[in-house]
Design a protein around this motif. Structure first.
Motif, PDB file in Angstrom:
ATOM      1  N   CYS A 131       0.837  -1.211   0.000  1.00 44.42           N
ATOM      2  CA  CYS A 131       0.000   0.000   0.000  1.00 44.42           C
ATOM      3  C   CYS A 131       0.867   1.254   0.000  1.00 44.42           C
ATOM      4  CB  CYS A 131      -0.913   0.007   1.226  1.00 44.42           C
ATOM      5  SG  CYS A 131      -2.260  -1.188   1.167  1.00 44.42           S
ATOM      6  N   SER A 132       1.923   1.234   0.827  1.00 45.19           N
ATOM      7  CA  SER A 132       2.825   2.384   0.916  1.00 45.19           C
ATOM      8  C   SER A 132       3.478   2.673  -0.435  1.00 45.19           C
ATOM      9  CB  SER A 132       3.896   2.120   1.974  1.00 45.19           C
ATOM     10  OG  SER A 132       4.831   3.178   2.033  1.00 45.19           O
ATOM     11  N   LEU A 133       3.924   1.613  -1.107  1.00 41.87           N
ATOM     12  CA  LEU A 133       4.558   1.777  -2.420  1.00 41.87           C
ATOM     13  C   LEU A 133       3.542   2.269  -3.449  1.00 41.87           C
ATOM     14  CD1 LEU A 133       7.012   1.453  -4.260  1.00 41.87           C
ATOM     15  CD2 LEU A 133       6.404  -0.959  -4.539  1.00 41.87           C
ATOM     16  N   ALA A 134       2.330   1.711  -3.412  1.00 43.95           N
ATOM     17  CA  ALA A 134       1.288   2.118  -4.357  1.00 43.95           C
ATOM     18  C   ALA A 134       0.906   3.580  -4.153  1.00 43.95           C
ATOM     19  CB  ALA A 134       0.060   1.220  -4.198  1.00 43.95           C
ATOM     20  N   VAL A 135       0.818   4.017  -2.897  1.00 45.47           N
ATOM     21  CA  VAL A 135       0.488   5.422  -2.593  1.00 45.47           C
ATOM     22  C   VAL A 135       1.546   6.347  -3.187  1.00 45.47           C
ATOM     23  CG1 VAL A 135       0.390   7.121  -0.731  1.00 45.47           C
ATOM     24  CG2 VAL A 135      -0.879   4.984  -0.529  1.00 45.47           C
ATOM     25  N   LEU A 137       1.235   6.497  -7.026  1.00 48.18           N
ATOM     26  CA  LEU A 137       0.009   7.139  -7.518  1.00 48.18           C
ATOM     27  C   LEU A 137      -0.186   8.555  -6.975  1.00 48.18           C
ATOM     28  CD1 LEU A 137      -2.431   4.107  -7.062  1.00 48.18           C
ATOM     29  CD2 LEU A 137      -1.467   4.925  -9.222  1.00 48.18           C
ATOM     30  N   ARG A 138       0.801   9.079  -6.251  1.00 48.55           N
ATOM     31  CA  ARG A 138       0.635  10.343  -5.524  1.00 48.55           C
ATOM     32  C   ARG A 138       0.335  11.516  -6.450  1.00 48.55           C
ATOM     33  NH1 ARG A 138       5.759   9.534  -6.632  1.00 48.55           N
ATOM     34  NH2 ARG A 138       7.245  11.249  -6.918  1.00 48.55           N
ATOM     35  N   ARG A 141      -6.712   9.331  -9.339  1.00 48.54           N
ATOM     36  CA  ARG A 141      -6.705   8.228  -8.367  1.00 48.54           C
ATOM     37  C   ARG A 141      -6.682   8.726  -6.927  1.00 48.54           C
ATOM     38  NH1 ARG A 141      -5.125   3.393 -10.867  1.00 48.54           N
ATOM     39  NH2 ARG A 141      -5.877   3.487 -13.024  1.00 48.54           N
ATOM     40  N   LYS A 142      -7.178   9.932  -6.700  1.00 49.31           N
ATOM     41  CA  LYS A 142      -7.145  10.500  -5.348  1.00 49.31           C
ATOM     42  C   LYS A 142      -7.937   9.650  -4.353  1.00 49.31           C
ATOM     43  CE  LYS A 142      -6.237  15.370  -6.378  1.00 49.31           C
ATOM     44  NZ  LYS A 142      -6.746  16.762  -6.266  1.00 49.31           N
ATOM     45  N   ASP A 143      -9.105   9.174  -4.783  1.00 50.40           N
ATOM     46  CA  ASP A 143      -9.932   8.346  -3.898  1.00 50.40           C
ATOM     47  C   ASP A 143      -9.225   7.033  -3.567  1.00 50.40           C
ATOM     48  OD1 ASP A 143     -11.887  10.248  -3.862  1.00 50.40           O
ATOM     49  OD2 ASP A 143     -13.106   9.315  -5.448  1.00 50.40           O
ATOM     50  N   LEU A 144      -8.604   6.451  -4.591  1.00 54.07           N
ATOM     51  CA  LEU A 144      -7.880   5.198  -4.382  1.00 54.07           C
ATOM     52  C   LEU A 144      -6.702   5.401  -3.433  1.00 54.07           C
ATOM     53  CD1 LEU A 144      -7.293   2.231  -4.992  1.00 54.07           C
ATOM     54  CD2 LEU A 144      -6.051   2.972  -7.052  1.00 54.07           C
ATOM     55  N   VAL A 145      -5.979   6.502  -3.618  1.00 50.60           N
ATOM     56  CA  VAL A 145      -4.839   6.808  -2.744  1.00 50.60           C
ATOM     57  C   VAL A 145      -5.295   6.971  -1.296  1.00 50.60           C
ATOM     58  CG1 VAL A 145      -3.101   8.563  -2.182  1.00 50.60           C
ATOM     59  CG2 VAL A 145      -3.405   7.820  -4.556  1.00 50.60           C
ATOM     60  N   ALA A 146      -6.423   7.666  -1.101  1.00 52.85           N
ATOM     61  CA  ALA A 146      -6.959   7.861   0.253  1.00 52.85           C
ATOM     62  C   ALA A 146      -7.326   6.524   0.893  1.00 52.85           C
ATOM     63  CB  ALA A 146      -8.179   8.774   0.200  1.00 52.85           C
ATOM     64  N   LYS A 147      -7.919   5.622   0.103  1.00 57.09           N
ATOM     65  CA  LYS A 147      -8.294   4.304   0.617  1.00 57.09           C
ATOM     66  C   LYS A 147      -7.052   3.478   0.955  1.00 57.09           C
ATOM     67  CE  LYS A 147     -12.706   4.015  -1.849  1.00 57.09           C
ATOM     68  NZ  LYS A 147     -13.475   3.321  -2.917  1.00 57.09           N
ATOM     69  N   LEU A 148      -6.031   3.578   0.114  1.00 58.76           N
ATOM     70  CA  LEU A 148      -4.788   2.846   0.368  1.00 58.76           C
ATOM     71  C   LEU A 148      -4.093   3.345   1.632  1.00 58.76           C
ATOM     72  CD1 LEU A 148      -3.345   2.551  -3.258  1.00 58.76           C
ATOM     73  CD2 LEU A 148      -4.186   0.680  -1.837  1.00 58.76           C
ATOM     74  N   GLY A 190       8.935   7.847   0.351  1.00 56.75           N
ATOM     75  CA  GLY A 190       7.967   6.787   0.594  1.00 56.75           C
ATOM     76  C   GLY A 190       8.109   5.618  -0.352  1.00 56.75           C
ATOM     77  N   GLY A 191       8.580   5.889  -1.565  1.00 53.02           N
ATOM     78  CA  GLY A 191       8.768   4.810  -2.537  1.00 53.02           C
ATOM     79  C   GLY A 191       9.856   3.847  -2.120  1.00 53.02           C
ATOM     80  N   VAL A 192      10.973   4.395  -1.636  1.00 52.83           N
ATOM     81  CA  VAL A 192      12.085   3.543  -1.186  1.00 52.83           C
ATOM     82  C   VAL A 192      11.666   2.717   0.023  1.00 52.83           C
ATOM     83  CG1 VAL A 192      14.412   3.543  -0.194  1.00 52.83           C
ATOM     84  CG2 VAL A 192      13.866   5.081  -2.092  1.00 52.83           C
ATOM     85  N   ILE A 193      11.005   3.367   0.994  1.00 51.39           N
ATOM     86  CA  ILE A 193      10.552   2.664   2.193  1.00 51.39           C
ATOM     87  C   ILE A 193       9.559   1.566   1.827  1.00 51.39           C
ATOM     88  CG2 ILE A 193       9.330   2.898   4.384  1.00 51.39           C
ATOM     89  CD1 ILE A 193      12.094   4.147   4.403  1.00 51.39           C
ATOM     90  N   GLY A 194       8.609   1.897   0.949  1.00 47.86           N
ATOM     91  CA  GLY A 194       7.611   0.911   0.534  1.00 47.86           C
ATOM     92  C   GLY A 194       8.231  -0.258  -0.203  1.00 47.86           C
ATOM     93  N   PHE A 195       9.154   0.037  -1.122  1.00 50.77           N
ATOM     94  CA  PHE A 195       9.801  -1.026  -1.909  1.00 50.77           C
ATOM     95  C   PHE A 195      10.650  -1.927  -1.016  1.00 50.77           C
ATOM     96  CE2 PHE A 195      13.474  -2.547  -4.359  1.00 50.77           C
ATOM     97  CZ  PHE A 195      12.819  -3.304  -5.336  1.00 50.77           C
ATOM     98  N   CYS A 196      11.482  -1.316  -0.170  1.00 50.32           N
ATOM     99  CA  CYS A 196      12.349  -2.103   0.715  1.00 50.32           C
ATOM    100  C   CYS A 196      11.519  -2.922   1.707  1.00 50.32           C
ATOM    101  CB  CYS A 196      13.305  -1.179   1.475  1.00 50.32           C
ATOM    102  SG  CYS A 196      14.589  -0.447   0.456  1.00 50.32           S
TER     103      CYS A 196
END
Length: 246
Positions: free
Chosen positions: A25-29, A32-33, A38-45, A219-225
């Protein structure tokens, strides 16, 4: 189906699944930031990520006792380096879980008068120290295997053959570096448990480094790792032969 049921029946198994979903979820957020559609999807994630994080804190209640028991076992190891690294790592992990439990109690209103920021920083410090000691164990184990393999006559012949077949590489890089890298890669290939544990600990290290301000990551690095580390955790839990011991 039976292996899946067995896996999910363990608290560790459920935590690994939640952790994988949390960092996915963190990586997807992060990816998609900038997508306005995809604002609604980001909020749900983001909401799902927060819920998964809270759920994992609940699952970790009692893990401090497990880490203390692990420290009691590792303090009896005959190898002094392993004894030091693993015992300190387990004690640090126990302290991390204690801080984590206090933060959970604060979040649900069981405790009020504590400095949340201070406890969070202490939690990250203990987690960081635990990872450093685990990585030290990995480096020590890798060096032991490399030393043993470098004395093997058959392996020496293979390494000499490799250097002979790639003279241009040996000339470009620092002398003996190619031989060292060949030995290192062969060691990791022959010991996948060491390779997986090292990659997992390195990936996990980015999280406390970021929280402590020692090395800022996005956030991308943290999510991926976190995702890679979580997937390795699932693999080692389902395949005991890939789990490093002790």
């Amino acid at each position: 189906m039976d292996p899946f049921v067995k896996f999910t029946s363990q608290s560790q198994g459920r935590d690994r699944i939640f952790r994988t979903a949390q960092y996915a979820c963190s990586l997807a957020v992060y990816l998609l930031r900038n997508n306005s559609d995809r604002k609604d999807l980001v909020a749900k994630l983001k909401s799902l990520e927060t819920s998964l994080s809270a759920g994992r804190k609940l699952l970790r209640l009692g893990n401090a006792a497990n880490s203390i028991e692990a420290a009691k076992r590792t303090v009896q190891l005959s190898d002094r380096v392993l004894r030091l690294c693993l015992t300190v790592a387990n004690v640090s992990r126990a302290l991390y879980f204690i801080c984590d439990n206090v933060l959970w109690a604060k979040s649900v209103g069981l405790i009020r008068n504590i400095d949340k920021e201070r406890w969070s920083l202490n939690s990250s410090r203990f987690y960081f120290f635990s990872l450093v000691m685990h990585l030290s164990r990995d480096v020590y184990a890798v060096l032991q295997v490399m030393t043993k393999r470098s004395r093997d006559k058959n392996f020496k012949q293979r390494m000499d053959q490799h250097l002979t077949e790639n003279p241009e590489v040996a000339e470009v890089v620092v002398p003996h570096l190619d031989g060292f890298l060949f030995l290192l890669l062969e060691t990791l290939k022959s010991h996948p448990d060491l390779a997986l544990d090292s990659v997992k600990n390195i990936c996990d290290l980015f999280m406390p480094l970021d929280k402590l301000g020692l090395y800022q990551s996005n956030g991308g690095v943290i999510g991926f790792c976190g995702l890679i580390s979580s997937l390795i955790g699932i693999v080692t839990l389902t395949q005991p032969r890939l789990r490093i011991a002790p």
